[in-house]
Design a protein around this motif. Sequence first.
Motif: not given
Length: 188
Positions: A7-10, A16-17, A106-107, A144-145
């Motif tokens: 999830v974090f890297f998602g 980034v996108l 969702w999570f 993100m955090t």
Amino acid sequence: MRRLLIVFFGFFGVFVLIFALAVWTGIAEETIWLDWLQGLKSRSAVWWGTILLLGLDLIFPVPSSLVMTYAGKELGLVEGTLAGFCGSMACSIVGYSLCRWGGRKWFARFVGDADEEQRVREWLMRYGGWMLLLSRPIPMFTEMTACLAGLTGFKMGRFLFFVTLGTLPMALIYAWYGQKGIRGNLHL
């Protein structure tokens, strides 16, 4: 815990996108954001413009450090700090809230296993405050955090405490630098 990392890297991939699209379209240029802010004529417009741009940092790659520095230059130490603080907090609270109320189901479905979900929550209760505190000056990690804290149901009071603890000194330092730049050689 593995799914938390996914999830974090998602989230990181999404940010980034967005940044890559912003670079491709040209809106990632720092001058676009600063030119707009510098074009504002009154102190109150700079105040609200600072808050708006920092709030938009959730979606767009706004150079928040430069925006807060410019606020310090134009508004002075106290008002520049407050404008930077309010804008940064707005960005964090909106990201947290959107994910908390829009993404928790969702999570839970993504994690799937109730035991795994509980381990993630326990990990965040133990280390999430530090994660929120230390991510404040790091581009993209701030957003993100905040989103991750909302997704996992991190308590709002604790969230606000740690985000405030990390954001206020950062806003103060940038505003101080901006104010100092008036007498120095800061060309914003």
